[in-house]
Design an enzyme around this catalytic site. Structure first.
Site, mmCIF file in Angstrom:
data_model
loop_
_atom_site.group_PDB
_atom_site.id
_atom_site.type_symbol
_atom_site.label_atom_id
_atom_site.label_comp_id
_atom_site.label_asym_id
_atom_site.label_seq_id
_atom_site.Cartn_x
_atom_site.Cartn_y
_atom_site.Cartn_z
ATOM 1 N N GLU A 1 38.416 5.344 81.801
ATOM 2 C CA GLU A 1 38.120 6.186 80.637
ATOM 3 C C GLU A 1 39.399 6.591 79.908
ATOM 4 O OE1 GLU A 1 36.078 9.366 82.625
ATOM 5 O OE2 GLU A 1 34.454 8.036 83.256
ATOM 6 N N GLU B 1 31.338 6.525 85.689
ATOM 7 C CA GLU B 1 32.215 6.317 86.846
ATOM 8 C C GLU B 1 31.664 5.275 87.822
ATOM 9 O OE1 GLU B 1 31.671 9.254 85.491
ATOM 10 O OE2 GLU B 1 33.661 10.005 85.000
ATOM 11 N N PHE C 1 39.852 11.947 87.265
ATOM 12 C CA PHE C 1 40.087 13.006 88.256
ATOM 13 C C PHE C 1 39.399 12.594 89.549
ATOM 14 C CE2 PHE C 1 40.995 15.126 84.384
ATOM 15 C CZ PHE C 1 41.797 16.215 84.659
ATOM 16 N N ASP D 1 37.939 14.393 91.422
ATOM 17 C CA ASP D 1 36.679 15.147 91.449
ATOM 18 C C ASP D 1 35.517 14.291 90.928
ATOM 19 O OD1 ASP D 1 38.053 18.220 91.455
ATOM 20 O OD2 ASP D 1 39.180 16.650 90.456
ATOM 21 N N PHE D 2 35.816 13.350 90.055
ATOM 22 C CA PHE D 2 34.763 12.515 89.461
ATOM 23 C C PHE D 2 34.355 11.362 90.386
ATOM 24 C CE2 PHE D 2 36.878 13.379 85.040
ATOM 25 C CZ PHE D 2 36.700 14.733 85.221
ATOM 26 N N HIS E 1 38.232 20.242 88.768
ATOM 27 C CA HIS E 1 39.314 19.352 88.332
ATOM 28 C C HIS E 1 40.574 19.537 89.165
ATOM 29 C CE1 HIS E 1 36.758 19.202 84.747
ATOM 30 N NE2 HIS E 1 37.413 18.121 84.366
#
Lengths: 325, 322
Positions: free
Chosen positions: A29, A60, A83, A85-86, A129
């Site tokens: 991205e 993702e 991130f 986190d993703f 994040h």
């Protein structure tokens, strides 16, 4: 030697590998005109075009699937998760698909996929994040986990990751992209599973990776004032882990403090502490100590955020404790 | 589209019967615990694999599902190595490490069956990129089910395949049930093919019991993909003759519904009849074909049974290096 930023070292590694191997491409991205959320890919779209710098929708699962599908058909993709986190949105593709395919198919399909991502707190971007999720991937057989701290390490290890025939979770830290460090002009790679002693010492081993290497180096400098010689041991790759070098360091110093930004429960630090306690117990002069993040979602407020992750003082105090002072 | 040749039609029948007899044998072996774990037979859906794989080349890729034996067979897999894998033997496609849900082979362009419903769909994006970047006219066929069409990655992948004009043919095998959940109760639109309009790609419905019809629509989608026009979505309406797996009595289905599909939509019965009616094969020739297939399936069982187990010592050595 010249000094360059961590993100510039990433960019150089990618450029060198893309120039050397036409099968290497980038997908993720905002990596096109934007150059990546941390600008590590600045200018690469102009250099390599849309076919090799693929700017994707926010998908993702498909970004990792795209990397995997290309990897098992002969390419060497670098899929980016903006991130760590993703990664939650891509866990099936990482854990059930990519991590398993080579073994599960009896080596019939190989998956030379690098998943570049970054984690960590300190930027005021709160609980979704700022996480340190390396333990999730460390736990899964079939994934290699790399967490470089310096520009030199990130360049050499990323080149190795791209050339590896397996899935590599390449985890950077958002607070060190702008840090400068010496990186030679000449080409080099760094093998996986080879730790780097960031500072030699004789009294205590401080095991630290990623951003915690810097906090540990600060702590080691301060500990000199107390007459303590601390060795800062950076494994650089968590999987494979350079256990032999770690045991050798502990045998030399007789004490171990393990530092991680992640919360302690189920962490890499707990595992490392256990390994050393099991394998080098006779050489330990005191119990292993862990310095870890608090067991909390990372708060937004700066004071609270800083309180939730380890700092120099925490490491200094832990070392003093294992030294009995 | 050009008329189908006699050879093509005979090949359809051969593939359909081979899949049927192979699956019947796996069910028998499952019942005596020679095959263990999970087994998801493709009985009733054979014409989709037969028609689809006949419309692509050996060099093209396929991505399969947990109900994937038929896809592998239609793509040209060796029955011996397949059966050996199902028995967990070292001579299997995955050296006994994968089993029924994970058969894959680089040479066949078989990029893997999958234990996760919907798990293969994102992988099609990467295989599609690979085909596009190579620019050799290769395409990827991604099989998935009605159940998978409700998974989030379906949207991610079809959108991305369309955005990047990837040469991927999405073949949804709508067998009307995701384990026990009926497609009617779980899908927000009447036909999954309608979802294609969201991704600006053609969406086509086809009778999945008719290999010629499947071949026709897949051929069009393949031609479109090879000419750089991007992906297509094909919904093949089909029916799972048995339960989700051999131990599932499938009591959640209406008996009349099951009887209808078994009597009216059995690809083996229907296509045999068609080829006899068209005088392409006579009963005697079909009997010979059946016997040959039966022998090949039995040979595969013998091969698998006589094959060595994976070596434990070697496994333990390999584990150290992972």
């Amino acid at each position: 030697m010249r000094e360059i930023e961590y993100r510039e070292a990433i960019r150089e590694a990618v450029i060198e590998e893309m120039n050397m191997d036409p099968k290497v491409f980038l997908i993720g991205e905002d990596i096109g005109k934007y150059g990546g959320a941390f600008r590590a890919y600045k200018g690469l779209l102009d250099m390599y075009g849309e076919d090799r710098v693929i700017n994707t929708p926010i998908s993702e699962g498909a970004i990792i699937g795209a990397g995997m599908g290309a990897a098992i058909t002969g390419y060497r993709p670098v899929s980016e998760l903006m991130f760590i986190d993703f990664s939650t949105l891509a866990m099936d593709q990482i854990v059930n698909q990519a991590a398993k395919i080579r073994y599960m198919t009896g080596d019939n399909l190989r998956c030379p996929l690098v998943i570049r991502t970054q984690g960590g707190a300190g930027r005021g971007v709160a609980a979704q994040h700022s996480q340190s999720l390396e333990a999730w991937f460390y736990h899964v057989p079939g994934l290699k986990v790399v967490m470089p701290a310096t520009p030199y390490d990130v360049k050499g290890l990323l080149k190795t990751a791209i050339r590896d025939d397996n899935v590599v979770m390449f985890i950077e830290h958002k607070m060190i992209y702008l840090l400068k460090g010496p990186v030679p002009e000449e080409e080099y790679t760094i093998p996986f599973g080879v730790a780097d002693i960031k500072r030699q010492g004789t009294d205590v081993t401080i095991f630290a990776y990623s951003n915690m290497v810097y906090k540990s180096l600060e702590a080691a400098a301060e500990l000199e004032n107390y007459g303590i010689s601390a060795e800062v041991f950076d494994p650089r790759t968590l999987v494979p882990l350079d256990e032999d070098a770690l045991i050798a360091s502990v045998k030399k110093t007789g004490r171990l403090v393990v530092v991680t930004e992640a919360c302690e429960r189920g962490s890499v630090a707990s595992d490392v502490a256990a390994k050393v306690s099991l394998k080098a117990f006779d050489w330990l002069d005191s119990p292993v100590k862990i310095v870890a993040g608090l067991n909390t979602p990372i708060p937004y407020n700066s004071t609270l955020e800083q309180a939730s992750i380890p700092h120099k003082a925490d490491i200094v105090n832990a070392v003093k404790e294992v030294m009995g002072i | 589209m050009a008329e189908l040749t006699r050879e093509q039609k005979v090949e359809f029948l051969k593939t359909i019967i081979t899949i049927r007899r192979f699956e019947e044998k796996t069910i028998q072996l499952y019942q005596v615990a020679k095959i263990w774990g999970y087994l998801h037979p493709y009985v009733g859906e054979e014409a989709i694999a037969a028609g689809t794989c006949a419309a692509i080349k050996k060099s093209d890729y396929i991505i399969s599902t947990h109900r994937g034996h038929g896809h592998s067979i239609a793509k040209g897999a060796d029955l011996n190595r397949m059966m050996a894998e199902l028995l967990g033997k070292s001579t299997g496609y995955c050296k006994g490490r994968g089993g029924s849900m994970h058969i894959a082979d680089t040479e066949l362009g078989m990029l893997g069956a999958n234990g996760i419903v919907g798990g293969g769909i994102p992988i099609s994006v990467g295989a599609g990129f690979s085909c596009k970047m190579e620019a050799q006219g290769r395409v990827t066929v991604c099989f998935f089910s009605d159940g998978a069409a409700n998974n989030g990655v379906f949207h991610e992948a079809l959108n991305m395949a369309s955005v990047f004009t990837l040469p991927v043919i999405y073949v949804c095998e709508n067998n009307m049930y995701a384990i026990s959940m009926s497609a009617c109760e779980s899908i927000s639109c009447k036909d999954i093919a309608n979802r294609a309009s969201s991704y600006d790609m053609p969406g086509v419905i086809v009778d999945g019991s008719d290999p010629e019809a499947v071949y026709g629509v897949v051929s069009s989608a393949v031609a479109r993909a090879r000419s750089g026009k991007g992906p297509s979505l094909i919904e093949a309406k089909t029916y799972r003759f048995g339960g989700h797996h051999p131990n599932d009595p499938a009591e959640y289905r209406d008996k009349k519904e099951v009887e209808y599909y078994k009597s009216e939509k059995d690809p083996v019965i229907n296509y045999k009849k068609k080829l006899i009616d068209e005088k392409i094969l006579n009963e005697e020739e079909i009997k010979m074909m059946e016997e040959k297939i039966k022998k090949a399936v039995e040979d595969s069982v013998r091969f698998a049974e006589e094959s060595p187990e994976p070596q434990l010592e070697r496994f333990l050595e390999e584990v150290k290096s992972i």
